[in-house]
Design an enzyme around this catalytic site. Structure first.
Site, PDB file in Angstrom:
ATOM      1  N   ASN A   8     -10.189  -0.211   1.368  1.00 59.74           N
ATOM      2  CA  ASN A   8      -8.644   0.106   1.295  1.00 59.74           C
ATOM      3  C   ASN A   8      -8.342  -0.357  -0.153  1.00 59.74           C
ATOM      4  O   ASN A   8      -8.516  -1.654  -0.360  1.00 59.74           O
ATOM      5  CB  ASN A   8      -8.028  -0.796   2.257  1.00 59.74           C
ATOM      6  CG  ASN A   8      -6.398  -0.821   2.209  1.00 59.74           C
ATOM      7  OD1 ASN A   8      -5.892  -0.383   1.481  1.00 59.74           O
ATOM      8  ND2 ASN A   8      -5.943  -1.322   3.261  1.00 59.74           N
ATOM      9  N   HIS A  12      -2.901   6.977   3.212  1.00 58.45           N
ATOM     10  CA  HIS A  12      -3.335   5.619   2.797  1.00 58.45           C
ATOM     11  C   HIS A  12      -4.674   5.628   3.466  1.00 58.45           C
ATOM     12  O   HIS A  12      -4.854   5.813   4.908  1.00 58.45           O
ATOM     13  CB  HIS A  12      -2.509   4.673   3.179  1.00 58.45           C
ATOM     14  CG  HIS A  12      -2.834   3.321   2.910  1.00 58.45           C
ATOM     15  ND1 HIS A  12      -3.661   3.069   1.726  1.00 58.45           N
ATOM     16  CD2 HIS A  12      -2.851   2.091   3.559  1.00 58.45           C
ATOM     17  CE1 HIS A  12      -3.993   1.629   1.878  1.00 58.45           C
ATOM     18  NE2 HIS A  12      -3.570   1.342   2.947  1.00 58.45           N
ATOM     19  N   CYS A  49       0.913  -1.113  -0.130  1.00 61.92           N
ATOM     20  CA  CYS A  49       0.155   0.095   0.037  1.00 61.92           C
ATOM     21  C   CYS A  49       0.829   1.431   0.012  1.00 61.92           C
ATOM     22  O   CYS A  49       0.538   2.395  -0.093  1.00 61.92           O
ATOM     23  CB  CYS A  49      -0.944  -0.024   1.362  1.00 61.92           C
ATOM     24  SG  CYS A  49      -1.803  -1.481   1.182  1.00 61.92           S
TER      25      CYS A  49
END
Ligand code: UT7
Length: 328
Positions: A285, A255, A115
């Site tokens: 996500n 994030h 990520c």
């Protein structure tokens, strides 16, 4: 020597149309809308249909970024795509998209930092552009994590969604100047967030498929603790390198992994709620795509304006982490 800067001059994103709501997940695993919302902030996420791969989303996101930058595809001198879900192990998604959009025979490659990949990509672009190796390049974060989600695991399947985000980085402003940065990794913690099979260590076999080892294994609470510390440290280190006080920050675009992690980072930076960009409720996500999607939405909604100082921060598989300061 005249010092060169690197600027974000275009942003774009793409998410698939298919929506999975928390109510949909209640039918698949033992969970509830109340649990997911209170523990993660997520209400729904997007899922690519069977015919869509990461490259399809990337091509759309890049096209948007090119349009905002006012570039033709042949103006691009290099494209890099951060992803753990490329169309294929090889060839790279970057090369597929460069060809599809008519960018010519430019350097194109994928790289992987979970990520955190988009921030790793921005740092690479900063190095390429400030060193004079390139004047115009494209950085992408893209993932279709629903392709590797373990739909039997309620501790992880509720989190993930698909998407892509892209930026055009130029040696010429005006735009968001790439400023102080920070990046790091700790492979000793890698087993806490891992796709166990499908690589050279454990190639695909009937056994790996039967054991569900081609999907995401995640020790959520262990990752959570690491994430809170890594996000804070990345922000502070990037600010320090930039020579900027946290009181000068206008917006946090982090994030989008869990609303509680974003809130903890915002508290550490002493930011007000309106100084934190959040879209996790819509997309969940999206891994490498989450920051560039949020950046594009923030820019197009005027949450980022003239003379904004923006902090980016991420953590992910590896484990990896990173931060960057942008000055508009
Ligand atoms: O981008 C990087 C990727 N990874 C992450 O960002 C993950 C970071 N971690 C997290 O976001 C959180 O750890 C989770 C959302 C994954 C889990 O939240 P948590 O507050 O850490 O919950 P937990 O794992 O400590 O579990 C608490 C309880 C457990 O039940 P018991 O043992 O207390 O009875 C779990 O079994 O919640 C249970 N639980 C659920 N209950 C309903 C776990 N998942 C669910 C669920 N629905 N979906």
């Amino acid at each position: 020597m005249v010092s060169r800067n690197a600027y974000i001059v275009g942003t774009g994103h793409s998410v698939p149309e298919g929506v999975i709501t928390n109510a949909d997940l209640e039918k698949i695993v033992d969970t509830s809308d109340e649990w997911i919302t209170s523990r993660t902030g997520i209400k729904e996420r997007r899922k690519a249909d069977d015919d869509t791969g990461s490259s399809d989303l990337v091509a759309e996101a890049v096209s948007d970024a090119l349009e905002m930058a006012g570039w033709e595809p042949e103006d691009v001198q290099g494209i890099i795509v951060g992803t753990v879900t490329p169309d294929y192990p090889f060839p790279s998604t970057a090369a597929i998209v460069a060809d599809r959009l008519g960018m010519g025979r430019i350097p194109a490659y994928d790289f992987e930092a979970g990520c955190t990949a988009f921030i790793y990509g921005l740092i690479q672009a900063k190095a390429f552009v400030e060193s004079g190796m390139m004047d115009r390049m494209i950085v992408v974060g893209a993932d279709c994590l629903t392709r590797i989600t373990n739909w039997d695991d309620r501790g992880s399947c509720i989190l993930f969604g698909d998407g892509a985000g892209a930026v055009a980085v130029s040696s010429r402003g005006p735009g968001g100047r790439l400023g102080g940065w920070h990046w790091g990794s700790d492979g000793s913690l890698g087993q806490h967030l891992i796709q166990k099979a499908g690589g050279s260590k454990r190639p695909a076999s009937h056994e790996t498929v039967d054991r569900n080892e081609h999907t995401i294994f995640m020790n959520g609470s262990r990752i959570f603790k690491h994430a809170v510390r890594a996000m804070h440290d990345s922000c502070m280190e990037a600010l320090k390198k930039d020579g900027t006080e946290k009181s000068s920050v206008d917006l946090l675009v982090s994030h989008q992994a869990n609303l509680r992690i974003i809130d903890a980072t915002a508290r550490a930076l002493e930011l007000e709620p309106e100084q934190v960009f959040i879209n996790i409720q819509k997309y969940g996500n999206t891994s490498a795509a989450s920051i560039p999607i949020a950046l594009d939405e923030a820019y197009r909604s005027d949450a980022i304006g003239e003379s904004s100082t923006v902090v980016l921060a991420a953590f992910g598989a590896g484990l990896t982490w990173g931060g960057m300061i942008l000055h508009w």
